[in-house]
Design a protein around this motif. Structure first.
Motif, PDB file in Angstrom:
ATOM      1  N   ALA A  56      11.308   8.265  -4.253  1.00 28.51           N
ATOM      2  CA  ALA A  56      12.292   7.455  -3.847  1.00 28.51           C
ATOM      3  C   ALA A  56      12.272   5.858  -3.996  1.00 28.51           C
ATOM      4  N   ALA A  57      11.078   5.144  -4.566  1.00 26.47           N
ATOM      5  CA  ALA A  57      11.214   4.065  -5.083  1.00 26.47           C
ATOM      6  C   ALA A  57      11.740   3.954  -6.173  1.00 26.47           C
ATOM      7  N   LEU A  58      11.692   5.013  -7.164  1.00 23.19           N
ATOM      8  CA  LEU A  58      12.364   4.905  -8.399  1.00 23.19           C
ATOM      9  C   LEU A  58      13.941   5.207  -8.244  1.00 23.19           C
ATOM     10  N   ALA A  59      14.304   6.078  -7.305  1.00 20.74           N
ATOM     11  CA  ALA A  59      15.677   6.156  -6.763  1.00 20.74           C
ATOM     12  C   ALA A  59      16.486   4.792  -6.603  1.00 20.74           C
ATOM     13  N   GLN A  60      15.682   4.091  -5.619  1.00 21.04           N
ATOM     14  CA  GLN A  60      15.929   2.837  -5.141  1.00 21.04           C
ATOM     15  C   GLN A  60      16.299   1.944  -6.204  1.00 21.04           C
ATOM     16  N   GLY A  63      15.681   4.001 -11.509  1.00 17.44           N
ATOM     17  CA  GLY A  63      15.021   4.067 -12.729  1.00 17.44           C
ATOM     18  C   GLY A  63      14.654   3.093 -13.396  1.00 17.44           C
ATOM     19  N   ASP A  64      14.745   1.902 -12.908  1.00 12.24           N
ATOM     20  CA  ASP A  64      14.688   0.520 -13.669  1.00 12.24           C
ATOM     21  C   ASP A  64      13.030   0.109 -13.361  1.00 12.24           C
ATOM     22  N   PHE A  65      12.471   0.766 -14.021  1.00 15.90           N
ATOM     23  CA  PHE A  65      10.637   0.278 -13.611  1.00 15.90           C
ATOM     24  C   PHE A  65      10.389  -1.145 -13.640  1.00 15.90           C
ATOM     25  N   SER A  66      11.092  -2.077 -14.254  1.00 19.14           N
ATOM     26  CA  SER A  66      11.137  -3.341 -14.269  1.00 19.14           C
ATOM     27  C   SER A  66      11.321  -4.014 -12.809  1.00 19.14           C
ATOM     28  N   GLU A  67      12.371  -3.384 -12.199  1.00 23.28           N
ATOM     29  CA  GLU A  67      12.702  -3.750 -10.759  1.00 23.28           C
ATOM     30  C   GLU A  67      11.492  -3.203  -9.725  1.00 23.28           C
ATOM     31  N   LEU A  68      10.747  -2.712  -9.664  1.00 26.31           N
ATOM     32  CA  LEU A  68      10.091  -2.052  -8.832  1.00 26.31           C
ATOM     33  C   LEU A  68       9.432  -2.972  -7.850  1.00 26.31           C
ATOM     34  N   ALA A  69       8.953  -4.253  -8.398  1.00 27.01           N
ATOM     35  CA  ALA A  69       8.497  -5.359  -7.693  1.00 27.01           C
ATOM     36  C   ALA A  69       9.408  -5.439  -6.579  1.00 27.01           C
ATOM     37  N   GLU A  70      10.751  -5.481  -6.941  1.00 27.34           N
ATOM     38  CA  GLU A  70      11.776  -6.055  -5.811  1.00 27.34           C
ATOM     39  C   GLU A  70      11.699  -5.317  -4.340  1.00 27.34           C
ATOM     40  N   THR A  72       9.217  -4.301  -2.972  1.00 23.91           N
ATOM     41  CA  THR A  72       8.154  -4.827  -1.963  1.00 23.91           C
ATOM     42  C   THR A  72       8.216  -6.016  -1.804  1.00 23.91           C
ATOM     43  N   ARG A  73       9.330  -6.901  -2.180  1.00 24.46           N
ATOM     44  CA  ARG A  73       9.623  -8.443  -2.155  1.00 24.46           C
ATOM     45  C   ARG A  73       9.442  -8.494  -0.505  1.00 24.46           C
ATOM     46  N   GLY A  74       8.858  -9.314   0.156  1.00 19.95           N
ATOM     47  CA  GLY A  74       8.758  -9.950   1.502  1.00 19.95           C
ATOM     48  C   GLY A  74       7.917  -9.134   2.192  1.00 19.95           C
ATOM     49  N   GLU A  75       6.939  -8.396   1.636  1.00 23.15           N
ATOM     50  CA  GLU A  75       6.030  -7.693   2.248  1.00 23.15           C
ATOM     51  C   GLU A  75       4.441  -8.446   2.055  1.00 23.15           C
ATOM     52  N   PRO A  76       3.756  -8.650   2.781  1.00 22.68           N
ATOM     53  CA  PRO A  76       2.556  -9.279   2.688  1.00 22.68           C
ATOM     54  C   PRO A  76       1.793  -8.809   1.745  1.00 22.68           C
ATOM     55  N   ARG A  77       1.082  -9.789   0.823  1.00 19.86           N
ATOM     56  CA  ARG A  77       0.266  -9.344  -0.257  1.00 19.86           C
ATOM     57  C   ARG A  77      -1.070 -10.146  -0.263  1.00 19.86           C
ATOM     58  N   PHE A  78      -2.170  -9.424  -0.512  1.00 22.24           N
ATOM     59  CA  PHE A  78      -3.376 -10.581  -0.358  1.00 22.24           C
ATOM     60  C   PHE A  78      -4.110 -10.067  -1.570  1.00 22.24           C
ATOM     61  N   SER A 106      -1.818  -8.099 -13.763  1.00 28.56           N
ATOM     62  CA  SER A 106      -3.209  -9.176 -13.956  1.00 28.56           C
ATOM     63  C   SER A 106      -4.418  -8.485 -13.147  1.00 28.56           C
ATOM     64  N   ASN A 107      -4.022  -7.588 -12.265  1.00 28.18           N
ATOM     65  CA  ASN A 107      -5.174  -6.936 -11.931  1.00 28.18           C
ATOM     66  C   ASN A 107      -4.877  -5.652 -11.041  1.00 28.18           C
ATOM     67  N   GLU A 108      -5.738  -4.834 -10.447  1.00 28.37           N
ATOM     68  CA  GLU A 108      -5.406  -3.577  -9.701  1.00 28.37           C
ATOM     69  C   GLU A 108      -4.657  -3.937  -8.490  1.00 28.37           C
ATOM     70  N   CYS A 109      -4.942  -4.919  -7.811  1.00 31.42           N
ATOM     71  CA  CYS A 109      -4.484  -5.141  -6.614  1.00 31.42           C
ATOM     72  C   CYS A 109      -2.610  -5.445  -7.011  1.00 31.42           C
ATOM     73  N   ILE A 110      -2.454  -6.254  -7.831  1.00 31.41           N
ATOM     74  CA  ILE A 110      -1.076  -6.629  -8.308  1.00 31.41           C
ATOM     75  C   ILE A 110      -0.209  -5.379  -8.725  1.00 31.41           C
ATOM     76  N   LYS A 111      -1.026  -4.579  -9.653  1.00 34.23           N
ATOM     77  CA  LYS A 111      -0.465  -3.387  -9.808  1.00 34.23           C
ATOM     78  C   LYS A 111       0.070  -2.336  -8.682  1.00 34.23           C
ATOM     79  N   ASN A 112      -0.860  -2.168  -7.785  1.00 38.97           N
ATOM     80  CA  ASN A 112      -0.479  -1.447  -6.628  1.00 38.97           C
ATOM     81  C   ASN A 112       0.548  -2.317  -5.659  1.00 38.97           C
ATOM     82  N   SER A 113       0.599  -3.427  -5.551  1.00 41.24           N
ATOM     83  CA  SER A 113       1.680  -4.195  -4.730  1.00 41.24           C
ATOM     84  C   SER A 113       3.078  -4.264  -5.475  1.00 41.24           C
ATOM     85  N   GLU A 114       3.020  -4.530  -6.871  1.00 36.69           N
ATOM     86  CA  GLU A 114       4.401  -4.756  -7.318  1.00 36.69           C
ATOM     87  C   GLU A 114       4.603  -3.489  -8.080  1.00 36.69           C
ATOM     88  N   GLY A 115       3.901  -2.638  -8.356  1.00 31.71           N
ATOM     89  CA  GLY A 115       4.358  -1.309  -9.167  1.00 31.71           C
ATOM     90  C   GLY A 115       4.597  -0.294  -7.958  1.00 31.71           C
TER      91      GLY A 115
END
Length: 121
Positions: A56-60, A63-70, A72-78, A106-115
Motif C-alpha cells: 500500500a505504501a509503494l502504491a501510494q 513505486g518511487d522509493f525516494s518518496e516513501l518519507a513523504e 509519513t510527513r507530519g507524523e511524530p518522530r522521536f 543515519s540510523n535504524e529509527c530514521i529508517k523505520n520512520s522514513e522508509g
C-alpha cells in the motif's frame, strides 16, 4: 486454412516482485543482515512481515522509493541523532519496471520512520 494462434496473457497484472535488504553500514557492500521478499500483484505476499502495508505504501508513491518519507510527513518522530548508518536496497520489478534502489539512513529509527512500512523488517 490455418489460423493465427494467439496467446493469452498469463496475468492481467504487471509483475511486482522485490527483494528488500537491510544492512548496517554506509553502502551496499555491507553484508545484509536481513532480507525479505515482497510481491504486490495480484495479492500482497512474501516473507515481509507486513506485505499489505508495504504494498500500500509503494502504491501510494507509485513505486518511487525516494518518496516513501513523504507518506509519513507530519507524523511524530522521536529519533536520536546518533550516527549508526543503515543501508537498504530494493531490487526486482515494480509494475513491470526494473527496480534497483539503495539508500543509507543515519540510523535504524530514521529508517523505520522514513522508509515507511516497506523497510520495517
Amino acid at each position: 486454412m490455418a489460423g493465427t494462434a494467439h496467446s493469452e496473457p498469463s496475468s492481467l497484472y504487471a509483475p511486482s516482485a522485490l527483494v528488500l535488504t537491510s544492512a548496517h553500514g554506509e553502502s551496499v557492500a555491507a553484508t545484509p543482515q536481513r532480507a525479505v521478499t515482497l510481491t504486490c500483484a495480484p495479492t500482497a505476499t512474501g516473507t515481509h512481515p507486513a506485505p499489505k502495508d508495504a504494498c500500500a505504501a509503494l502504491a501510494q508513491v507509485k513505486g518511487d522509493f525516494s518518496e516513501l518519507a513523504e507518506t509519513t510527513r507530519g507524523e511524530p518522530r522521536f529519533c536520536t541523532r546518533q550516527y549508526d548508518p543503515v543501508t537498504v536496497t530494493a531490487q526486482g520489478v515494480w509494475q513491470g519496471k526494473r527496480v534497483n534502489y539503495e539508500h543509507t539512513f543515519s540510523n535504524e529509527c530514521i529508517k523505520n520512520s522514513e522508509g515507511s512500512s516497506v523497510f520495517e523488517f
